[in-house]
Scaffold this active site. Structure first.
Site, PDB file in Angstrom:
ATOM      1  N   GLU A 192       0.832  -1.212   0.000  1.00 23.94           N
ATOM      2  CA  GLU A 192       0.000   0.000   0.000  1.00 23.94           C
ATOM      3  C   GLU A 192       0.864   1.259   0.000  1.00 23.94           C
ATOM      4  O   GLU A 192       2.049   1.211   0.359  1.00 23.94           O
ATOM      5  CB  GLU A 192      -0.948   0.007   1.201  1.00 23.94           C
ATOM      6  CG  GLU A 192      -0.253  -0.014   2.553  1.00 23.94           C
ATOM      7  CD  GLU A 192      -1.135   0.543   3.664  1.00 23.94           C
ATOM      8  OE1 GLU A 192      -1.578   1.702   3.552  1.00 23.94           O
ATOM      9  OE2 GLU A 192      -1.352  -0.177   4.660  1.00 23.94           O
ATOM     10  N   LYS A 218      -3.390  -1.634  15.587  1.00 24.78           N
ATOM     11  CA  LYS A 218      -2.896  -0.782  16.673  1.00 24.78           C
ATOM     12  C   LYS A 218      -3.929  -0.665  17.769  1.00 24.78           C
ATOM     13  O   LYS A 218      -5.129  -0.734  17.522  1.00 24.78           O
ATOM     14  CB  LYS A 218      -2.603   0.618  16.135  1.00 24.78           C
ATOM     15  CG  LYS A 218      -1.251   0.770  15.522  1.00 24.78           C
ATOM     16  CD  LYS A 218      -0.788   2.236  15.631  1.00 24.78           C
ATOM     17  CE  LYS A 218       0.596   2.370  15.045  1.00 24.78           C
ATOM     18  NZ  LYS A 218       0.587   2.455  13.602  1.00 24.78           N
TER      19      LYS A 218
END
Ligand code: PSU
Ligand code: MN
Length: 312
Positions: free
Chosen positions: A32, A166
């Site tokens: 990405e 995260k």
């Protein structure tokens, strides 16, 4: 995944080395560009972009970093295009909803996990390596802030190798959402779903695969069965670069308060939190970030090689 009458080929530029690999049966790994443009500072992101591509080539695979540039879908970037993404001047963040807007207007955009999966599927690439995925945000039950990455995993046949999610996210709800959407969550040699900087999130995976070959076999079976969508592979950060979960929790709570005070929301929240966490933790967390992403690229390449053997 695409409507039957789609003609996306006319928007798609596959880099020559990527096309050659696809034609020759050499595994290609999708990467990405949002991690570059909105996840890391310049010029460290440029060094990382080169390093991650090298890790993949060292495994005898070919990298294809995705981006939308000048009205074209790019699968595989030149040095100049990587530089453009890393400088990130007038480079937006493109998820599924933004895709057609950017292409039709010729705006430059960095692809998230969701839109990189779209690009990969268009180019015929099955395996994608990233750092961390988006998910259900904390307090998401009120804000309804749920990353489009999760829907994409449900619908698009690409396996995403990540170091988990995260702690800025509600990891438990993220996993519940993936379960509802039928996305397999597989640990690479671990029964714990990792939490990006940390090897364990406190939540389990659906299956602890013993190695990359077993992951490739599961992917092959899923797709041979015609089960729609992708899969999420959780690959923990190497031990020597892992951070303490409790310490990260304190940092993240601070970052969340700062985001709230600054009135940041929507697609800006993830880049804001990433930048703030980096500032609050200094170089150490950034080192982890780079190392876990390189580790994921290696894992993705190994899965792709075994998958290529199965589908020969
Ligand atoms: N989480 C990270 N690093 C990142 C991202 C998420 O630890 O770089 C990026 C990825 O591109 C991911 C996107 O797909 O943020 C999710 O954004 P949103 O929550 O707006 O969908
Ligand atoms: Mn969001």
């Amino acid at each position: 995944m695409f409507e039957n009458n789609a003609s996306y080929e006319k928007y798609l530029d596959i880099a020559p080395d990527v096309q050659e690999a696809l034609d020759g049966g050499i595994p290609v790994i999708a990467l990405e560009s949002t991690i570059l443009s909105h996840g890391m500072p310049y010029p460290e992101n440029l060094a990382f972009a080169a390093d991650v591509e090298k890790v993949i080539r060292d495994e005898s695979c070919v990298p294809a970093t995705m981006a939308l540039i000048g009205g074209r879908i790019k699968a595989g970037l030149t040095k100049e295009e990587l530089e453009l993404m890393c400088r990130a001047e007038n480079v937006g963040k493109v998820s599924r909803r933004d895709f057609a807007i950017y292409l039709a207007t010729g705006k430059n955009g960095a692809t998230t996990v969701a839109s990189t999966m779209i690009c990969a599927a268009m180019a015929g690439i099955r395996i994608f390596a990233t750092g961390g995925i988006g998910g259900v945000h904390r307090n998401g039950e009120n804000t309804m802030d749920i990353s489009a990455d999760l829907q994409e995993l449900a619908n698009t046949p690409v396996a995403v190798v990540c170091a988990g999610a995260k702690q800025i996210l509600d990891i438990g709800r993220t996993l519940e959402y993936l379960e509802t959407m039928g996305v397999p969550v597989i640990g690479n040699g671990t029964k714990d779903f990792p939490a990006f900087f940390c090897r364990k999130s406190g939540y389990g995976v659906d299956y602890a695969a013993k190695d990359e070959a077993e992951i490739a076999a599961i992917l092959n079976t899923k797709w041979e069965l015609g089960l729609k969508g992708g899969a999420l592979i959780g690959n923990p950060v190497p031990e020597e670069y892992a951070q303490d979960f409790g310490e990260m929790e304190k940092v993240i709570e601070k970052a969340l308060v700062m985001a709230d005070e600054a009135g940041v929301h929507g697609k800006d929240i993830t880049p804001f939190l990433l930048a703030t966490i980096k500032d609050l933790t200094g170089g150490e967390s950034f080192k982890s970030n780079v190392q876990l992403a390189l580790n994921n690229a290696r894992c993705a390449a190994r899965i792709a090689k075994r998958y290529a053997e199965l589908t020969k």
